[in-house]
Design a protein around this motif. Structure first.
Motif, PDB file in Angstrom:
ATOM      1  N   VAL B 121       0.852  -1.202   0.000  1.00 60.84           N
ATOM      2  CA  VAL B 121       0.000   0.000   0.000  1.00 60.84           C
ATOM      3  C   VAL B 121       0.884   1.248   0.000  1.00 60.84           C
ATOM      4  O   VAL B 121       0.612   2.227  -0.700  1.00 60.84           O
ATOM      5  CB  VAL B 121      -0.955   0.008   1.222  1.00 60.84           C
ATOM      6  CG1 VAL B 121      -1.585   1.390   1.418  1.00 60.84           C
ATOM      7  CG2 VAL B 121      -2.051  -1.035   1.046  1.00 60.84           C
ATOM      8  N   PHE B 122       1.957   1.189   0.776  1.00 63.51           N
ATOM      9  CA  PHE B 122       2.891   2.321   0.787  1.00 63.51           C
ATOM     10  C   PHE B 122       3.701   2.409  -0.504  1.00 63.51           C
ATOM     11  O   PHE B 122       3.785   3.450  -1.135  1.00 63.51           O
ATOM     12  CB  PHE B 122       3.892   2.169   1.939  1.00 63.51           C
ATOM     13  CG  PHE B 122       3.365   2.608   3.256  1.00 63.51           C
ATOM     14  CD1 PHE B 122       3.156   1.703   4.265  1.00 63.51           C
ATOM     15  CD2 PHE B 122       3.077   3.939   3.487  1.00 63.51           C
ATOM     16  CE1 PHE B 122       2.670   2.116   5.487  1.00 63.51           C
ATOM     17  CE2 PHE B 122       2.586   4.362   4.706  1.00 63.51           C
ATOM     18  CZ  PHE B 122       2.387   3.444   5.709  1.00 63.51           C
ATOM     19  N   LEU B 123       4.331   1.287  -0.826  1.00 65.14           N
ATOM     20  CA  LEU B 123       5.342   1.331  -1.886  1.00 65.14           C
ATOM     21  C   LEU B 123       4.733   1.411  -3.276  1.00 65.14           C
ATOM     22  O   LEU B 123       5.263   2.101  -4.148  1.00 65.14           O
ATOM     23  CB  LEU B 123       6.241   0.090  -1.784  1.00 65.14           C
ATOM     24  CG  LEU B 123       6.987  -0.053  -0.447  1.00 65.14           C
ATOM     25  CD1 LEU B 123       7.753  -1.372  -0.408  1.00 65.14           C
ATOM     26  CD2 LEU B 123       7.933   1.111  -0.244  1.00 65.14           C
ATOM     27  N   ASP B 124       3.630   0.677  -3.493  1.00 66.28           N
ATOM     28  CA  ASP B 124       3.080   0.576  -4.849  1.00 66.28           C
ATOM     29  C   ASP B 124       1.903   1.502  -5.101  1.00 66.28           C
ATOM     30  O   ASP B 124       1.547   1.745  -6.254  1.00 66.28           O
ATOM     31  CB  ASP B 124       2.636  -0.867  -5.124  1.00 66.28           C
ATOM     32  CG  ASP B 124       3.797  -1.848  -4.967  1.00 66.28           C
ATOM     33  OD1 ASP B 124       3.551  -3.026  -4.636  1.00 66.28           O
ATOM     34  OD2 ASP B 124       4.954  -1.423  -5.171  1.00 66.28           O
ATOM     35  N   ILE B 125       1.295   1.989  -4.021  1.00 71.63           N
ATOM     36  CA  ILE B 125       0.154   2.886  -4.190  1.00 71.63           C
ATOM     37  C   ILE B 125       0.519   4.305  -3.729  1.00 71.63           C
ATOM     38  O   ILE B 125       0.461   5.260  -4.498  1.00 71.63           O
ATOM     39  CB  ILE B 125      -1.092   2.370  -3.430  1.00 71.63           C
ATOM     40  CG1 ILE B 125      -1.574   1.050  -4.042  1.00 71.63           C
ATOM     41  CG2 ILE B 125      -2.215   3.410  -3.454  1.00 71.63           C
ATOM     42  CD1 ILE B 125      -2.763   0.408  -3.331  1.00 71.63           C
ATOM     43  N   ALA B 126       0.887   4.436  -2.449  1.00 71.75           N
ATOM     44  CA  ALA B 126       1.107   5.778  -1.903  1.00 71.75           C
ATOM     45  C   ALA B 126       2.274   6.502  -2.569  1.00 71.75           C
ATOM     46  O   ALA B 126       2.164   7.674  -2.954  1.00 71.75           O
ATOM     47  CB  ALA B 126       1.340   5.696  -0.397  1.00 71.75           C
ATOM     48  N   GLN B 127       3.391   5.825  -2.691  1.00 71.84           N
ATOM     49  CA  GLN B 127       4.579   6.518  -3.231  1.00 71.84           C
ATOM     50  C   GLN B 127       4.350   7.015  -4.649  1.00 71.84           C
ATOM     51  O   GLN B 127       4.636   8.183  -4.946  1.00 71.84           O
ATOM     52  CB  GLN B 127       5.826   5.616  -3.143  1.00 71.84           C
ATOM     53  CG  GLN B 127       6.552   5.786  -1.827  1.00 71.84           C
ATOM     54  CD  GLN B 127       7.887   5.062  -1.746  1.00 71.84           C
ATOM     55  OE1 GLN B 127       8.341   4.712  -0.677  1.00 71.84           O
ATOM     56  NE2 GLN B 127       8.526   4.825  -2.867  1.00 71.84           N
ATOM     57  N   PRO B 128       3.851   6.179  -5.578  1.00 68.18           N
ATOM     58  CA  PRO B 128       3.612   6.690  -6.928  1.00 68.18           C
ATOM     59  C   PRO B 128       2.565   7.797  -6.971  1.00 68.18           C
ATOM     60  O   PRO B 128       2.748   8.792  -7.667  1.00 68.18           O
ATOM     61  CB  PRO B 128       3.120   5.459  -7.701  1.00 68.18           C
ATOM     62  CG  PRO B 128       3.531   4.286  -6.903  1.00 68.18           C
ATOM     63  CD  PRO B 128       3.596   4.729  -5.491  1.00 68.18           C
ATOM     64  N   MET B 129       1.476   7.647  -6.213  1.00 66.33           N
ATOM     65  CA  MET B 129       0.433   8.665  -6.263  1.00 66.33           C
ATOM     66  C   MET B 129       0.950  10.005  -5.735  1.00 66.33           C
ATOM     67  O   MET B 129       0.590  11.069  -6.217  1.00 66.33           O
ATOM     68  CB  MET B 129      -0.791   8.236  -5.455  1.00 66.33           C
ATOM     69  CG  MET B 129      -1.595   7.120  -6.104  1.00 66.33           C
ATOM     70  SD  MET B 129      -3.100   6.701  -5.202  1.00 66.33           S
ATOM     71  CE  MET B 129      -4.199   8.043  -5.700  1.00 66.33           C
ATOM     72  N   LEU B 130       1.779   9.935  -4.713  1.00 66.51           N
ATOM     73  CA  LEU B 130       2.303  11.175  -4.138  1.00 66.51           C
ATOM     74  C   LEU B 130       3.475  11.726  -4.937  1.00 66.51           C
ATOM     75  O   LEU B 130       3.814  12.892  -4.806  1.00 66.51           O
ATOM     76  CB  LEU B 130       2.720  10.940  -2.686  1.00 66.51           C
ATOM     77  CG  LEU B 130       1.570  10.605  -1.736  1.00 66.51           C
ATOM     78  CD1 LEU B 130       2.099  10.205  -0.369  1.00 66.51           C
ATOM     79  CD2 LEU B 130       0.618  11.783  -1.600  1.00 66.51           C
ATOM     80  N   GLY B 131       4.099  10.896  -5.745  1.00 73.84           N
ATOM     81  CA  GLY B 131       5.242  11.355  -6.534  1.00 73.84           C
ATOM     82  C   GLY B 131       6.531  11.326  -5.750  1.00 73.84           C
ATOM     83  O   GLY B 131       7.439  12.126  -5.977  1.00 73.84           O
ATOM     84  N   LEU B 132       6.618  10.394  -4.822  1.00 77.44           N
ATOM     85  CA  LEU B 132       7.793  10.298  -3.967  1.00 77.44           C
ATOM     86  C   LEU B 132       8.787   9.303  -4.533  1.00 77.44           C
ATOM     87  O   LEU B 132       8.425   8.192  -4.877  1.00 77.44           O
ATOM     88  CB  LEU B 132       7.395   9.829  -2.558  1.00 77.44           C
ATOM     89  CG  LEU B 132       6.663  10.843  -1.693  1.00 77.44           C
ATOM     90  CD1 LEU B 132       6.056  10.149  -0.488  1.00 77.44           C
ATOM     91  CD2 LEU B 132       7.603  11.933  -1.243  1.00 77.44           C
ATOM     92  N   LYS B 133      10.037   9.718  -4.602  1.00 78.23           N
ATOM     93  CA  LYS B 133      11.083   8.785  -4.995  1.00 78.23           C
ATOM     94  C   LYS B 133      12.255   8.981  -4.029  1.00 78.23           C
ATOM     95  O   LYS B 133      13.134   9.825  -4.255  1.00 78.23           O
ATOM     96  CB  LYS B 133      11.515   9.044  -6.429  1.00 78.23           C
ATOM     97  CG  LYS B 133      12.275   7.879  -7.020  1.00 78.23           C
ATOM     98  CD  LYS B 133      12.362   7.952  -8.524  1.00 78.23           C
ATOM     99  CE  LYS B 133      13.054   6.701  -9.044  1.00 78.23           C
ATOM    100  NZ  LYS B 133      13.383   6.756 -10.438  1.00 78.23           N
ATOM    101  N   PRO B 134      12.255   8.231  -2.916  1.00 77.10           N
ATOM    102  CA  PRO B 134      13.306   8.411  -1.917  1.00 77.10           C
ATOM    103  C   PRO B 134      14.651   7.911  -2.425  1.00 77.10           C
ATOM    104  O   PRO B 134      14.718   6.912  -3.132  1.00 77.10           O
ATOM    105  CB  PRO B 134      12.839   7.559  -0.740  1.00 77.10           C
ATOM    106  CG  PRO B 134      11.463   7.126  -1.053  1.00 77.10           C
ATOM    107  CD  PRO B 134      11.271   7.218  -2.519  1.00 77.10           C
TER     108      PRO B 134
END
Lengths: 86, 364
Positions: B121-134
Motif C-alpha cells: 500500500v505504501f510502496l506501490d500505491i502511496a509513493q507513486p500517487m504522491l510522486g515520492l522517490k526516496p
C-alpha cells in the motif's frame, strides 16, 4: 570494578535541582514531598526536567512520569527502580 | 485496559473520552484544537540549545497540527488531490495495482499480511500517487511511517530530537519531483500529488518535500487499517470470509472496528465540561476510537461511528482510503475464501495506532 547504580539519596537532590531550575522556584523551598503540580510543573517543564534526568542517568523517561508521580520523591523512586532493573 | 490507557489514564493532564456524544462535542467544537506542536517546539528551542528547524518545517505544512487560516489553506490544497473526483481518475491505476498485489501473493503457502498488504500500500500505491522517490527507500519507509507518532502527547526531548534528525534526512532525501506515469494507459499522465502542488503553489523544494512527506505519513493509517480489517474479518468469522455482498453490507462496521488510529488528540482552549468531566484549559483530551466502535456488529447500522474523525479535521484521505479498502478486501476474500490464522504480533509500542507487526495466515 562493577558500576553500581546511584542511590535514592543521590537521585533525589538532582531531581529537586532540576524541578527548581525549570519551574524557577527557590530550591530551598522544595522538599521531597512538595507537590510538583503546586510549583508549576507543566508539560513543557516536564519534558525539560525529564531531558535532564535522561542525560544524567542514561535512561529513557517518558515526561508523563512527572504527572503520574505527585512528588520529587516519587520521581526519584521511579528512576531508582528503573536503574536497579537495568 | 489497553497499553495506551495505562500510559495516559493516570496522567492528570489528560482525559480519555469513550462516549460518542462526548466525542462529537469535542471534535465539533472550536474550543478544542489540535496540538499546537509549532508553539511547543518554539518554547523548547527557547529553553534549550536545540534547534528543530526541520520539525517546524514539517509542522508548518501538516494540516494535522494546524488551525485557522493556515490549516484551511493547506487542507484546501491537499483536497485538490484527495477529493473524490480527482481520486477517481486513479481508478484504473488502483484496480491494476491492487490486482497485482494480490497476484504476487498467489501460490505462497504462508502469508504475512503486513508485508503482503501493508507495505505494498505504501510502496506501490502511496509513493507513486504522491510522486515520492526516496534516495534511501528503506530508511524512508521506516522513518516516514513513524512520523504519525508526532501526534503523541508529551514526548521526551530525546524522541523529539530523533524526529528532527530523521526529518532532516527525509526532507533532503527525495529525488526531484517527477510526473507519475499511469502505467495502465500510456496515453495520458496523471499528475502526482507533488507535481500538482508544485504547479499550484510557490513552495520551495524543502517545503514541497515536507508537505508530500506529511501526506505519506498520513497514509500509514490506511495501510494499518487494511491489515486490521482483514484480521478482524477472518478472526470474527473463524477463518471463513464473508461473501462480497456481505462485506459491502457490513463495510461501515468493519471500518469502525478496524480503524488504525487509537485516539484523536485535542487540547482544550478554555475551561469546559465534557459530559460530567471538568476539562481545564490546556488539558489534553484523547478520544478513544475503539471505544467509539463499541459493540456494533455486522448488519447493524452505525451512523454515529466516526472512523475518519469529524469536523474541520475530517480525514483528508477518506475517499482514497474507502476506495482502496473497497477494492482490496473483496478481491482478497475472493482469492482466499478460507484462511488458517497463524501468529500475530501487535506493535504495543505504538501508542497512537493499532498496528500489527506481523499477521500470518495460511490459505486453505
Amino acid at each position: 570494578m562493577s558500576k553500581t547504580s546511584p542511590s535514592l539519596n543521590e537521585i533525589l537532590p538532582f531531581v529537586l535541582d532540576k524541578v527548581a531550575q525549570r519551574t524557577k522556584t527557590d530550591r530551598s523551598t522544595l522538599t521531597p514531598d512538595t507537590l510538583l503540580a503546586n510549583v508549576g510543573v507543566d508539560s513543557l517543564a516536564a519534558v525539560l526536567i525529564c531531558g535532564h534526568l535522561e542525560d544524567k542517568f542514561g535512561l529513557e523517561l517518558e515526561p508523563a512520569v512527572m504527572f503520574q508521580c505527585k512528588t520529587a520523591q516519587e520521581v526519584a523512586t521511579v528512576i531508582h527502580n528503573l536503574l536497579s532493573d537495568s | 485496559m489497553q497499553a495506551f490507557d495505562k500510559h495516559y489514564d493516570s496522567n492528570e493532564r489528560m482525559i480519555i473520552v469513550r462516549d460518542v456524544e462526548e466525542a462529537r462535542l469535542v471534535l465539533g467544537s472550536q474550543n478544542f484544537i489540535v496540538p499546537d506542536l509549532g508553539s511547543y517546539l518554539a518554547k523548547l528551542e527557547a529553553a534549550t540549545d536545540e534547534s528543530f528547524t526541520f520539525t517546524k518545517l514539517f509542522i508548518n505544512v501538516s494540516p494535522f497540527f494546524l488551525e485557522g487560516a493556515r490549516h484551511s489553506e493547506l487542507r484546501a490544497l491537499a483536497m485538490q488531490f484527495f477529493e473524490p473526483k480527482n481520486i477517481s481518475l486513479w481508478d484504473e491505476f488502483l484496480q491494476h495495482t491492487i490486482m497485482q498485489i494480490l497476484h504476487n501473493m498467489q501460490g505462497k503457502k504462508e502469508l504475512d499480511l503486513v508485508s503482503e498488504i501493508a507495505m505494498p500500500v505504501f510502496l506501490d500505491i502511496a509513493q507513486p500517487m504522491l510522486g515520492l522517490k526516496p534516495t534511501e527507500p528503506e530508511f524512508f519507509f521506516h522513518k516516514a511511517m513513524k512520523l504519525q507518532q508526532l501526534v503523541e502527547p508529551m514526548q521526551s526531548l530525546k524522541r523529539i530530537k530523533q524526529f528532527e534528525s530523521d526529518l532532516a534526512r527525509l526532507v533532503n532525501g527525495l529525488e526531484p519531483r517527477h510526473k507519475q506515469l499511469n502505467s495502465i494507459s500510456h496515453v495520458h499522465t496523471l499528475p502526482s500529488f507533488m507535481t500538482m502542488m508544485a504547479e499550484k503553489t510557490m513552495m520551495d523544494e524543502h517545503t514541497l518535500n515536507a508537505f508530500t512527506i506529511t501526506m505519506f505519513a498520513a497514509i500509514a493509517p490506511l495501510a494499518q487499517t487494511a491489515v486490521n480489517m482483514l484480521a478482524y474479518i477472518y478472526t470474527h468469522h473463524d477463518g471463513i470470509a464473508p461473501n462480497e455482498d456481505e462485506f459491502h453490507g457490513a463495510f461501515d462496521i468493519y471500518l469502525a472496528k478496524a480503524t488504525a488510529p487509537k485516539y484523536i488528540h485535542r487540547t482544550a482552549l478554555v475551561d469546559h465540561y465534557v459530559g460530567d468531566k471538568s476539562v481545564t484549559a490546556g488539558k489534553t483530551v484523547l478520544i478513544d476510537m475503539q471505544a467509539l466502535a463499541g459493540d456494533a456488529i455486522p448488519g447493524m447500522a452505525c451512523p454515529h461511528r466516526m472512523p475518519f474523525g469529524l469536523g474541520q479535521h475530517f480525514c483528508v484521505g477518506s475517499a482514497l482510503s474507502k476506495k482502496v479498502l473497497k477494492i482490496l478486501v473483496p478481491l482478497f476474500i475472493k482469492q482466499y475464501p478460507r484462511l488458517k490464522l497463524g501468529q500475530a504480533q501487535r506493535n504495543d509500542a505504538n501508542l497512537i495506532a493499532h498496528e500489527f507487526l506481523s499477521f500470518c495466515v495460511t490459505p486453505e
